[in-house]
Design a protein around this motif. Sequence first.
Motif, mmCIF file in Angstrom:
data_model
loop_
_atom_site.group_PDB
_atom_site.id
_atom_site.type_symbol
_atom_site.label_atom_id
_atom_site.label_comp_id
_atom_site.label_asym_id
_atom_site.label_seq_id
_atom_site.Cartn_x
_atom_site.Cartn_y
_atom_site.Cartn_z
ATOM 1 N N VAL A 1 -22.807 -36.854 35.373
ATOM 2 C CA VAL A 1 -23.271 -37.086 34.007
ATOM 3 C C VAL A 1 -23.293 -38.592 33.751
ATOM 4 O O VAL A 1 -22.316 -39.285 34.073
ATOM 5 C CB VAL A 1 -22.337 -36.393 32.999
ATOM 6 C CG1 VAL A 1 -22.879 -36.512 31.586
ATOM 7 C CG2 VAL A 1 -22.141 -34.933 33.384
ATOM 8 N N ILE B 1 -21.137 -39.296 28.398
ATOM 9 C CA ILE B 1 -19.706 -39.000 28.238
ATOM 10 C C ILE B 1 -19.118 -39.828 27.101
ATOM 11 O O ILE B 1 -18.334 -39.319 26.281
ATOM 12 C CB ILE B 1 -18.952 -39.284 29.552
ATOM 13 C CG1 ILE B 1 -19.437 -38.352 30.669
ATOM 14 C CG2 ILE B 1 -17.439 -39.132 29.362
ATOM 15 C CD1 ILE B 1 -19.139 -36.892 30.458
ATOM 16 N N GLU B 2 -19.516 -41.090 27.042
ATOM 17 C CA GLU B 2 -19.013 -41.974 25.981
ATOM 18 C C GLU B 2 -19.441 -41.472 24.606
ATOM 19 O O GLU B 2 -18.649 -41.461 23.666
ATOM 20 C CB GLU B 2 -19.547 -43.390 26.228
ATOM 21 C CG GLU B 2 -19.002 -44.428 25.263
ATOM 22 C CD GLU B 2 -19.540 -45.817 25.543
ATOM 23 O OE1 GLU B 2 -19.497 -46.652 24.629
ATOM 24 O OE2 GLU B 2 -20.008 -46.047 26.683
ATOM 25 N N LEU C 1 -25.610 -30.823 26.093
ATOM 26 C CA LEU C 1 -25.149 -31.090 27.465
ATOM 27 C C LEU C 1 -25.487 -29.924 28.386
ATOM 28 O O LEU C 1 -26.009 -30.116 29.486
ATOM 29 C CB LEU C 1 -23.634 -31.323 27.475
ATOM 30 C CG LEU C 1 -23.097 -32.745 27.419
ATOM 31 C CD1 LEU C 1 -21.585 -32.724 27.411
ATOM 32 C CD2 LEU C 1 -23.593 -33.567 28.592
ATOM 33 N N TYR D 1 -26.346 -30.141 32.929
ATOM 34 C CA TYR D 1 -25.166 -30.776 33.522
ATOM 35 C C TYR D 1 -24.103 -29.729 33.815
ATOM 36 O O TYR D 1 -23.841 -28.846 32.988
ATOM 37 C CB TYR D 1 -24.596 -31.850 32.594
ATOM 38 C CG TYR D 1 -25.514 -33.033 32.385
ATOM 39 C CD1 TYR D 1 -25.939 -33.799 33.469
ATOM 40 C CD2 TYR D 1 -25.960 -33.379 31.116
ATOM 41 C CE1 TYR D 1 -26.783 -34.886 33.284
ATOM 42 C CE2 TYR D 1 -26.801 -34.460 30.926
ATOM 43 C CZ TYR D 1 -27.209 -35.206 32.014
ATOM 44 O OH TYR D 1 -28.049 -36.280 31.840
ATOM 45 N N VAL E 1 -18.704 -32.555 33.975
ATOM 46 C CA VAL E 1 -18.338 -33.064 32.654
ATOM 47 C C VAL E 1 -16.822 -33.116 32.515
ATOM 48 O O VAL E 1 -16.243 -34.095 32.022
ATOM 49 C CB VAL E 1 -18.946 -32.187 31.540
ATOM 50 C CG1 VAL E 1 -18.507 -32.690 30.160
ATOM 51 C CG2 VAL E 1 -20.466 -32.166 31.643
ATOM 52 N N GLN F 1 -15.285 -36.020 34.603
ATOM 53 C CA GLN F 1 -15.552 -37.336 34.030
ATOM 54 C C GLN F 1 -14.842 -37.526 32.694
ATOM 55 O O GLN F 1 -14.420 -38.640 32.367
ATOM 56 C CB GLN F 1 -17.067 -37.539 33.891
ATOM 57 C CG GLN F 1 -17.757 -37.671 35.238
ATOM 58 C CD GLN F 1 -19.267 -37.814 35.135
ATOM 59 O OE1 GLN F 1 -20.008 -36.933 35.547
ATOM 60 N NE2 GLN F 1 -19.725 -38.907 34.582
ATOM 61 N N LEU F 2 -14.698 -36.456 31.941
ATOM 62 C CA LEU F 2 -13.911 -36.535 30.707
ATOM 63 C C LEU F 2 -12.457 -36.863 31.018
ATOM 64 O O LEU F 2 -11.811 -37.636 30.304
ATOM 65 C CB LEU F 2 -13.987 -35.206 29.947
ATOM 66 C CG LEU F 2 -15.182 -34.996 29.012
ATOM 67 C CD1 LEU F 2 -15.164 -33.592 28.430
ATOM 68 C CD2 LEU F 2 -15.201 -36.027 27.892
ATOM 69 N N CYS G 1 -13.234 -29.957 23.962
ATOM 70 C CA CYS G 1 -13.590 -31.070 23.078
ATOM 71 C C CYS G 1 -12.929 -30.927 21.708
ATOM 72 O O CYS G 1 -12.581 -31.926 21.067
ATOM 73 C CB CYS G 1 -15.109 -31.159 22.922
ATOM 74 S SG CYS G 1 -15.960 -31.696 24.422
#
Length: 313
Positions: free
Chosen positions: A219, A224-225, A246, A251, A256, A259-260, A302
């Motif tokens: 991603v 991600i930011e 997303l 993706y 995800v 990377q998170l 999230c």
Amino acid sequence: MDSVSQKAARNSKKAAKHSSLPNLLFYGPPGTGKTSTILAAARELYGPELYRQRVLELNASDERGIQVVREKVKNFAQLTAAGTRPDGKPCPPFKIIILDEADSMTGAAQAALRRTMEKESRTTRFCLICNYVSRIIEPLTSRCSKFRFKPLANDIQQERLLEICGKENLKYSKEGIEALVRVSEGDLRKAITYLQSAARLNSERGITEQIIIEIAGVVPPKVIETLLQICYKGTFEKLEMAVKDLIDQGYAATNVLNQLHDAVIDEKLSDKQKSVITEKMAEVDKCLADGADEYLQLLSLCSVIMQQATQNT
């Protein structure tokens, strides 16, 4: 070569001089040079003339049940070997059997291999290669000299990739090479595969960061930011839309999640907040592996990040 490969190579040189080599166990992540190291050592020991006669390599494509150990491995191990080479250089009076991905062998096959390893110690040396040493039974590991291969350092990967680009006359950018190193995570084989794919698909523009991100399926960092910023300052409605977008873009939820994880660890949150978030990440990872809905799992994660972030405000 990394330090582990150099250490194993030094052992092979001593073996050539003293005609002695222990049974070996190479373990560690894929793409770190385990198989390449033992193959290079075997070629140095025997030379091109005797290599085929003295080395038996069984890899993942071969059946690795007890029958193979009883027949193919045992028959090869029982053959004697002379201590001279056609070129006059010293040659150890033993053969080498390389068992790649040995952690996929059945327990019965490993038990049978233990007996063969013990019985044919005068004529044969074994090199077991695996990713997970915990899957090798203790009687085998105790009979081997163990070498742990770590993920390759970034500068070593970068040096090798630049060498390949130079020999193949490939166009590349500094950011593209850095992206290759980053997405491969210490796996040089993966990095070379991505490089090859990028060269074929984008030969005119060269190796850029954008094409590497697309090929690797990661991603984009900006995405991600943006997702994290919504978690910190946005509303739950915006979060729902962002997560849905997303998933709709294709993706992978596991990418995800990974990377998170890296992004959250670098954030200015308390240790307690990070522990709550990473514990939730572990639960989500398990659910995704079990086939749970990607949208619901990412939204659940999230929302936990949003809940922890609001404690700072």
